[in-house]
Scaffold this motif. Structure first.
Motif, PDB file in Angstrom:
ATOM      1  N   GLN A 408      78.905  34.568   7.373  1.00  0.00           N
ATOM      2  CA  GLN A 408      78.565  34.897   8.758  1.00  0.00           C
ATOM      3  C   GLN A 408      77.069  34.719   9.001  1.00  0.00           C
ATOM      4  N   GLU A 409      76.256  35.194   8.053  1.00  0.00           N
ATOM      5  CA  GLU A 409      74.811  35.029   8.209  1.00  0.00           C
ATOM      6  C   GLU A 409      74.449  33.553   8.216  1.00  0.00           C
ATOM      7  N   LEU A 410      75.137  32.783   7.376  1.00  0.00           N
ATOM      8  CA  LEU A 410      74.870  31.345   7.315  1.00  0.00           C
ATOM      9  C   LEU A 410      75.246  30.669   8.622  1.00  0.00           C
ATOM     10  N   ILE A 411      76.373  31.072   9.190  1.00  0.00           N
ATOM     11  CA  ILE A 411      76.797  30.500  10.472  1.00  0.00           C
ATOM     12  C   ILE A 411      75.782  30.822  11.560  1.00  0.00           C
ATOM     13  N   GLN A 412      75.338  32.081  11.594  1.00  0.00           N
ATOM     14  CA  GLN A 412      74.346  32.473  12.594  1.00  0.00           C
ATOM     15  C   GLN A 412      73.028  31.724  12.394  1.00  0.00           C
ATOM     16  N   THR A 413      72.619  31.596  11.122  1.00  0.00           N
ATOM     17  CA  THR A 413      71.372  30.895  10.826  1.00  0.00           C
ATOM     18  C   THR A 413      71.468  29.427  11.219  1.00  0.00           C
ATOM     19  N   MET A 414      72.583  28.787  10.866  1.00  0.00           N
ATOM     20  CA  MET A 414      72.763  27.380  11.218  1.00  0.00           C
ATOM     21  C   MET A 414      72.798  27.194  12.735  1.00  0.00           C
ATOM     22  N   SER A 415      73.431  28.144  13.421  1.00  0.00           N
ATOM     23  CA  SER A 415      73.484  28.055  14.880  1.00  0.00           C
ATOM     24  C   SER A 415      72.085  28.167  15.481  1.00  0.00           C
ATOM     25  N   LYS A 416      71.312  29.147  15.000  1.00  0.00           N
ATOM     26  CA  LYS A 416      69.949  29.317  15.516  1.00  0.00           C
ATOM     27  C   LYS A 416      69.086  28.115  15.164  1.00  0.00           C
ATOM     28  N   ASN A 417      69.232  27.608  13.935  1.00  0.00           N
ATOM     29  CA  ASN A 417      68.431  26.457  13.531  1.00  0.00           C
ATOM     30  C   ASN A 417      68.784  25.210  14.329  1.00  0.00           C
ATOM     31  N   ASN A 418      70.071  25.031  14.598  1.00  0.00           N
ATOM     32  CA  ASN A 418      70.475  23.880  15.418  1.00  0.00           C
ATOM     33  C   ASN A 418      69.866  23.956  16.808  1.00  0.00           C
ATOM     34  N   ILE A 419      69.900  25.171  17.377  1.00  0.00           N
ATOM     35  CA  ILE A 419      69.321  25.362  18.707  1.00  0.00           C
ATOM     36  C   ILE A 419      67.813  25.120  18.669  1.00  0.00           C
ATOM     37  N   LEU A 420      67.139  25.697  17.662  1.00  0.00           N
ATOM     38  CA  LEU A 420      65.693  25.542  17.554  1.00  0.00           C
ATOM     39  C   LEU A 420      65.317  24.091  17.287  1.00  0.00           C
ATOM     40  N   LEU A 421      66.104  23.409  16.455  1.00  0.00           N
ATOM     41  CA  LEU A 421      65.821  22.006  16.167  1.00  0.00           C
ATOM     42  C   LEU A 421      65.922  21.153  17.423  1.00  0.00           C
ATOM     43  N   ALA A 422      66.949  21.403  18.214  1.00  0.00           N
ATOM     44  CA  ALA A 422      67.094  20.652  19.466  1.00  0.00           C
ATOM     45  C   ALA A 422      65.943  20.965  20.422  1.00  0.00           C
ATOM     46  N   LEU A 428      59.027  17.638  21.619  1.00  0.00           N
ATOM     47  CA  LEU A 428      58.298  16.424  21.265  1.00  0.00           C
ATOM     48  C   LEU A 428      58.333  15.413  22.400  1.00  0.00           C
ATOM     49  N   LEU A 429      59.523  15.150  22.881  1.00  0.00           N
ATOM     50  CA  LEU A 429      59.668  14.170  23.955  1.00  0.00           C
ATOM     51  C   LEU A 429      58.999  14.652  25.235  1.00  0.00           C
ATOM     52  N   LYS A 430      59.112  15.925  25.541  1.00  0.00           N
ATOM     53  CA  LYS A 430      58.513  16.480  26.761  1.00  0.00           C
ATOM     54  C   LYS A 430      56.990  16.365  26.727  1.00  0.00           C
ATOM     55  N   GLU A 431      56.387  16.746  25.593  1.00  0.00           N
ATOM     56  CA  GLU A 431      54.931  16.678  25.494  1.00  0.00           C
ATOM     57  C   GLU A 431      54.440  15.238  25.573  1.00  0.00           C
ATOM     58  N   LEU A 432      55.156  14.335  24.917  1.00  0.00           N
ATOM     59  CA  LEU A 432      54.759  12.929  24.967  1.00  0.00           C
ATOM     60  C   LEU A 432      54.904  12.359  26.372  1.00  0.00           C
ATOM     61  N   THR A 433      55.962  12.773  27.053  1.00  0.00           N
ATOM     62  CA  THR A 433      56.208  12.254  28.400  1.00  0.00           C
ATOM     63  C   THR A 433      55.184  12.775  29.393  1.00  0.00           C
ATOM     64  N   GLU A 434      54.822  14.041  29.278  1.00  0.00           N
ATOM     65  CA  GLU A 434      53.926  14.667  30.256  1.00  0.00           C
ATOM     66  C   GLU A 434      52.457  14.493  29.919  1.00  0.00           C
ATOM     67  N   ALA A 435      52.132  13.878  28.756  1.00  0.00           N
ATOM     68  CA  ALA A 435      50.733  13.720  28.362  1.00  0.00           C
ATOM     69  C   ALA A 435      50.022  12.767  29.320  1.00  0.00           C
ATOM     70  N   THR A 436      48.761  13.107  29.676  1.00  0.00           N
ATOM     71  CA  THR A 436      47.955  12.272  30.572  1.00  0.00           C
ATOM     72  C   THR A 436      46.694  11.823  29.838  1.00  0.00           C
ATOM     73  N   GLY A 437      46.085  10.703  30.280  1.00  0.00           N
ATOM     74  CA  GLY A 437      44.873  10.207  29.659  1.00  0.00           C
ATOM     75  C   GLY A 437      45.159   9.636  28.276  1.00  0.00           C
ATOM     76  N   LEU A 449      52.598  18.741  18.609  1.00  0.00           N
ATOM     77  CA  LEU A 449      53.533  17.779  18.032  1.00  0.00           C
ATOM     78  C   LEU A 449      53.622  17.940  16.523  1.00  0.00           C
ATOM     79  N   GLN A 450      52.455  18.139  15.889  1.00  0.00           N
ATOM     80  CA  GLN A 450      52.465  18.285  14.436  1.00  0.00           C
ATOM     81  C   GLN A 450      53.196  19.552  14.012  1.00  0.00           C
ATOM     82  N   ASP A 451      52.903  20.643  14.735  1.00  0.00           N
ATOM     83  CA  ASP A 451      53.578  21.905  14.424  1.00  0.00           C
ATOM     84  C   ASP A 451      55.079  21.789  14.656  1.00  0.00           C
TER      85      ASP A 451
END
Length: 888
Positions: A408-422, A428-437, A449-451
Motif C-alpha cells: 500500500q505504501e508503495l502504491i501511494q508512493t508510486m502514485s505521488k511520484n508519478n504525479i510529481l514527475l508529470a 520544464l516545458l512551461k518554463e522554457l515556453t514562457e522564458a523571454t530574452g 530547470l536543473q532542480d
C-alpha cells in the motif's frame, strides 16, 4: 652712570632726550649694564629715605620718579628679553629655514603640479584601459556563465531530446489519427456507460473499430480509450482515492469525470459511492436521498456555492424537480455575465464548480429512455477480475500485514511520484515556453530547470526501483491469489441470486465481513499450500451456510449447482457450451430430421439428443447412431429406477464422458425426472466428493444472533405458515432480554409508523431487541426504515451494543434494497427431506432437555415423533394427493 650727575644733566638737557628714551635700543643692553644698574637699584643705604625707591624719588622729583620707572621697566624688559632672546634667535633661524623651505616648497609644488598633470593624463589613460579591461572581464564572465548555463541546459535537457523527439513524432502521428480516435472515444462516452465490461469490449474494440477500419478512417492501432481520455497520473490519483485498478473501473472513472451528462452510477457493490466520497472529501460534498425532507434546500446551497452533491439510494424513478439541472437548462442574463438555473420555484445563481452524482444500489434497474437521455448511466458492477484483485489485498493484509502495508505504501508512493514527475516535466516545458530574452541569462530559469531535472531523474530512478519492488511484492502476494479467486467466484455465485428474487440481494460490504471472518476461522498452517486449502474450504462452506440461511429450500440445490459450475469454470474444467445445453436444451423450433428409433424415447429428449451431438462432437458426435444401433442396451439403462447412480453407461459412454456434467446431459435427455438427483451427485463430485454442499444447514437462532450486531438488522423472509416469534422469544429468554423487559415487538399496519419510529429510537439507545412484524404491510414507511438502518453504522459509537433489530416480511418487490444488502437474511421454511427435517427438529431440543427424563423410552419417543413430523412435512409437497384423493 660713570659720568655722574653732570653727565646725567647733560643727557637730560638734550632736546631729543625723550625721543631717545622712547626709541632706546633696549635689545642692545648688555649683562654688565644690567648688573650695574641692578646693583644701584638694590643698594640699601642706612637711611631708608635715601634708598632708591619710587616712593622716595616721587617725593623729591616727579620726573625723577618717572625716569626710575623707565629704568625699572627697562630692567624688567631685559629680564624678559634674556629669556626670549634665544627663542627669538631660534625663530629667526627657523624663519630663515622657513624661507628656504618655502623656496623649496614652491619648487616642489611646481614639480608636483607637473607630476599631477602627468598623473591626471596617465589616470585618464588608465581609466580608459581599466574600463576596457572590466568590459572584457565582464564579457569573459558572461561568456563563462553562458557556457556554464549552456552546459547545464545540455546536461539537463539533453536526455529529454530523445523523449521530446519521440513525443513530437508520436503527437504528429496521433494528430493524423485523431479523427478515428476521437470518433471512437466520443462514441464510448455517449453510449457505453450502461453496458457490462464484456459487452463494451465487444462493441468498442470489436464492432466499432472494425467498422471504422472498413470505412478507411485513420485510427490508432491497438487503440484504448483510457490512453486518449485520461493520463497515467490521473489514473494513479483515482486508484489512490479508492477506485479499483481494473480496466472496467478506469473506464467508469472516465465516464464519471468526462461525460457531458451527470453520472447515474449503477453501484450495487458501493464501489462508486466510496470512490466519489473520497474524491470529493475536501470539497464540502453533500450527500442526500430523494426521501430526505431537506434535500432541495441543501441542493440549492450546493448549486450556489459550487459544492459537489450526491444523491444515493436512487430507485428507478428520479424526482422531476431536478430535471432542469439534469438537462442543464441555464438562464443567461442579457449582459451574459451570470448564469442561473431554475430549481422548483427558485431561480439560483449557477456556480460552474457544482457537480452532481446519482448513485443507485439496484443491480439491474430499468430506467426509462427519458432518464437515459438526461443522465449518463454508468455500470459500476464489479467484475470477477476486479474483485479478485481487491480480495487479494484483503487476504494479503490478513495473512501478511507487513507485506500488505509495504504494498500500500508503495502504491501511494508510486502514485505521488508519478504525479510529481508529470508536474516536473510540465514545469520544464512551461518554463522554457514562457522564458523571454536570452535564455542563458535567466539564472532562475536555469536553476529551476536543473532542480526540476534532478528531481525528475531521482523520481524516475525511484519509480524504476518501485516497479521492481512492486513486481517482487506482487509475486509474493500472488501465492494467495487462489483464495482471492475463489472468493470472487463465490461472491458472483451469490450476487446472481437477485435474478431469482429481489429478496436475494447481497452487498459486497457484507460479503467482505464474511470473507474476513472466514480467514480468521480457518485452521492455521505454516505451509502456505495447506493454509490456502484450509481457507478455501472454510470460506466455501461459510458462504454456502450464509446463503442457504437466506434462501428458500427450492433454491438451495440450484445455488449449490451454480456454485459448483462457477468454481469448475474458474478452474478451467467446465465446457460452457455443455452447461448452456444442460440449462436450455434444444431451443430450435423445428424437430429433429432423424426419426426417433423407439417409442420409449421422449420426444423432447430425442430433439435434445439431436442438438447434443453438435455441442461436443468429440464425445456425442455419434450419439443418435449409437442409440439406434443399441436400443436394448439404452432401454435397460433407461428403465433403471436410479440411472444417475450407475457408473457404467451404454456404448462405452462411461469412458467417453470424462466429466460429471456430461453424465447429466444424457440424464437430461432420457430421464428428466432424475435430473434433480443427478444434480446432487454432480455437486458432490464437483466439490471433491463432499456431501456438505447438498445438505443445507439447519436454522439455528443462536448462531444467527452470534452473526448479528447492533448495526446489522436480521430480516426473516417468511414462508407460508411460518412465524419465528416463538423461537425469538426463546432466544430472548436465553439471553435475559425477556426477563429485563427489553424484548419489544410490534405488528406493523396502518397508523403504526409513529409508534415504530419511537420504538426504534428507544431501542437503539437502551439496548432493546426490537421486532417489527409484517414489514410488507407498510411499504410506504419502509423508506424511513431504510434511512434508520443506514444511519445505524454512522451512529455505531452511540448505540447500545445489545440493540438488535429483527424484521419479518413476506417476499415483496417493494422491500428496500438498502436494508436487504446490509442485513442478515433468514428464511423460515421447513427443511427439504426427512434427514434435514429431523435435524431441524433436534436442533430445537437441547441436550439437557433430552437428559431431563430418566424413562428409557423418552428418547426413542422423541425420535419417533421427529420422524413422524418429518414425514408429514414432506407429504405437504404433494398437497392432498394420497390423503383424500386417490393416486392415478
Amino acid at each position: 652712570i660713570k659720568d655722574g650727575w653732570g653727565g646725567a644733566r647733560a643727557m637730560m638737557n638734550d632736546a631729543a632726550f625723550l625721543s631717545k628714551l622712547k626709541n632706546y635700543p633696549r635689545d642692545d643692553m648688555t649683562e654688565a649694564m644690567y648688573k650695574s644698574v641692578n646693583k644701584i637699584l638694590k643698594s640699601k643705604p642706612k637711611d631708608k629715605s635715601q634708598a632708591l625707591t619710587m616712593e622716595n624719588l616721587d617725593r623729591v622729583s616727579k620726573a625723577g620718579a618717572g625716569l626710575l620707572q623707565w629704568v625699572i621697566a627697562m630692567m624688567r624688559y631685559y629680564d624678559v628679553a634674556k629669556e626670549v632672546a634665544p627663542r627669538r634667535k631660534r625663530v629667526q633661524e627657523m624663519e630663515k629655514k622657513m624661507l628656504a623651505a618655502q623656496r623649496d616648497l614652491a619648487k616642489t609644488e611646481a614639480d608636483l603640479n607637473t607630476l599631477e598633470a602627468q598623473i591626471a593624463e596617465l589616470s585618464q589613460t588608465f581609466n580608459i584601459k581599466d574600463k576596457e579591461l572590466k568590459d572584457l572581464q565582464q564579457q569573459a564572465q558572461q561568456m563563462a556563465m553562458y557556457l556554464e548555463s549552456a552546459a547545464k541546459l545540455i546536461e539537463g535537457l539533453g536526455s529529454e531530446k530523445v523523449r521530446w523527439t519521440k513525443d513530437k513524432q508520436e503527437l504528429k502521428l496521433k494528430s493524423e489519427l485523431l479523427v478515428g480516435d476521437c470518433l471512437l472515444a466520443s462514441s464510448f462516452l455517449s453510449y457505453t456507460g450502461a453496458f457490462s465490461f464484456e459487452y463494451r469490449e465487444r462493441m468498442v474494440y470489436g464492432d466499432w473499430m472494425r467498422d471504422i477500419g472498413e470505412r478507411k478512417i485513420p485510427i490508432t492501432e491497438q487503440f484504448k480509450v483510457q490512453n486518449l481520455l485520461t493520463t497515467e497520473v490521473e489514473r494513479s490519483a483515482w486508484i489512490s482515492e479508492g477506485l479499483p485498478s481494473d480496466e472496467l473501473s478506469i473506464q467508469n472513472g472516465i465516464l464519471t469525470t468526462r461525460a457531458s451528462r451527470y453520472p447515474l452510477c449503477i453501484d450495487p457493490q458501493m464501489q462508486a459511492i466510496n470512490w466519489i466520497k473520497c474524491r470529493e472529501a475536501d470539497n464540502k460534498c453533500n450527500i442526500r436521498t430523494f426521501q430526505d425532507s431537506d434535500f432541495v434546500k441543501i441542493l440549492e446551497l450546493s448549486i450556489q456555492f459550487g459544492n459537489p452533491f450526491i444523491f444515493e439510494g436512487v430507485d428507478e424513478e428520479i424526482d422531476p424537480i431536478i430535471d432542469g439541472i439534469l438537462e442543464q437548462q441555464f438562464i443567461y442574463s442579457q449582459s451574459g455575465g451570470t448564469k442561473q438555473i431554475k430549481l422548483g420555484d427558485s431561480v439560483l445563481d449557477w456556480d460552474d464548480n457544482f457537480r452532481l452524482y446519482l448513485v443507485s444500489k439496484l443491480s439491474n434497474p430499468k430506467y426509462s429512455p427519458e432518464i437515459s437521455g438526461k443522465t449518463m448511466i454508468i455500470n459500476f458492477c464489479v467484475t470477477e477480475q476486479g474483485l479478485e484483485d481487491q480480495l487479494l489485498d484483503v487476504v494479503v493484509g490478513h495473512e501478511r500485514p507487513d507485506l500488505q502495508k509495504q504494498r500500500q505504501e508503495l502504491i501511494q508512493t508510486m502514485s505521488k511520484n508519478n504525479i510529481l514527475l508529470a508536474e516536473l516535466e510540465n514545469l520544464l516545458l512551461k518554463e522554457l515556453t514562457e522564458a523571454t530574452g536570452n535564455i542563458l541569462e535567466n539564472k532562475v530559469l536555469i536553476n529551476t530547470l536543473q532542480d526540476a531535472k534532478q528531481k525528475s531523474i531521482s523520481i524516475s530512478t525511484q519509480l524504476t526501483e518501485s516497479k521492481e519492488t512492486s513486481m517482487q511484492l506482487n509475486q509474493v502476494a500472488a501465492e494467495y491469489r487462489p483464495v482471492a479467486k475463489r472468493g470472487s467466484i463465490l461472491f458472483f455465485s451469490l450476487s446472481s441470486l437477485s435474478t431469482i428474487s429481489r429478496m436475494y440481494e447481497y452487498s459486497l460490504a457484507s460479503y467482505l465481513e464474511l470473507f474476513i471472518a472466514s480467514l480468521a476461522q480457518s485452521r492455521k498452517d505454516s505451509v502456505i499450500a495447506n493454509r490456502l486449502k484450509n481457507i478455501i474450504e472454510t470460506l466455501t462452506k461459510n458462504v454456502y451456510d450464509y446463503v442457504c440461511t437466506g434462501i428458500f429450500e427450492r433454491h438451495k440445490l440450484m445455488y449449490s449447482f451454480q456454485m459448483a459450475t462457477m468454481i469448475q469454470s474458474g478452474d478451467g474444467q467446465l465446457n460452457r457450451e455443455e452447461l448452456n445445453f444442460f440449462l436450455k436444451g434444444n431451443i430450435a423450433l423445428k424437430d429433429s430430421e432423424v426419426p426417433k428409433p423407439a417409442a420409449w424415447i421422449p420426444d423432447a429428449g430425442w430433439k435434445d439428443l439431436d442438438k447434443l451431438q453438435s455441442v461436443n462432437a468429440d464425445v456425442f458426435g455419434s450419439i443418435l447412431q449409437d442409440i439406434a444401433n443399441n436400443l436394448t442396451e439404452w432401454k435397460a439403462w433407461y428403465d433403471l429406477e436410479r440411472p444417475e447412480e450407475v457408473t457404467q453407461l451404454p456404448c462405452d459412454y462411461s469412458t467417453r464422458c470424462t466429466h460429471a456434467l456430461q453424465h447429466l446431459l444424457l440424464l437430461r435427455c432420457f430421464r428428466p425426472d432424475r435430473v434433480y438427483n443427478g444434480v446432487r451427485n454432480y455437486v458432490i463430485s464437483a466439490m471433491n466428493n463432499d456431501t456438505y454442499f447438498v445438505q443445507p444447514p439447519v436454522l439455528e437462532y443462536d448462531k444467527i444472533y452470534r452473526q448479528s450486531s447492533c448495526t446489522i438488522p436480521i430480516v426473516f423472509i417468511l414462508s407460508k405458515g411460518a412465524d419465528p416469534m416463538r423461537e425469538l422469544q426463546k432466544l430472548a429468554e436465553q439471553h435475559q432480554m425477556l426477563q429485563q423487559n427489553k424484548f419489544k415487538y410490534l405488528a406493523l399496519g396502518q397508523g403504526q409508523a409513529p409508534l415504530a419510529e419511537s420504538l426504534l429510537e428507544l431501542g437503539a439507545s437502551r439496548g432493546y431487541w426490537v421486532v417489527l412484524q409484517n414489514c410488507h404491510l407498510m411499504p410506504s414507511w419502509l423508506n424511513t426504515l431504510e434511512k434508520f438502518v443506514y444511519d445505524l453504522k454512522a451512529k455505531s459509537t452511540k448505540l447500545d451494543h445489545n440493540f438488535r433489530l429483527w424484521l419479518t416480511t413476506d417476499p415483496t418487490p417493494s422491500f428496500p434494497i438498502g436494508i436487504l444488502q446490509s442485513s442478515l437474511k433468514v428464511v423460515t421454511e421447513p427443511p427439504d427431506g426427512l434427514k434435514l427435517n429431523m435435524k431441524g427438529s433436534y436442533s430445537r431440543v437441547r441436550v439437557d432437555t433430552l437428559n431431563s427424563c430418566p424413562h428409557p423410552y423418552f428418547k426413542p419417543l422423541v425420535y419417533v415423533l421427529s420422524f413422524f413430523h418429518a414425514v408429514v412435512q414432506e407429504r405437504r409437497k404433494y398437497g392432498k394427493l394420497g390423503w383424500n384423493v386417490a393416486y392415478d
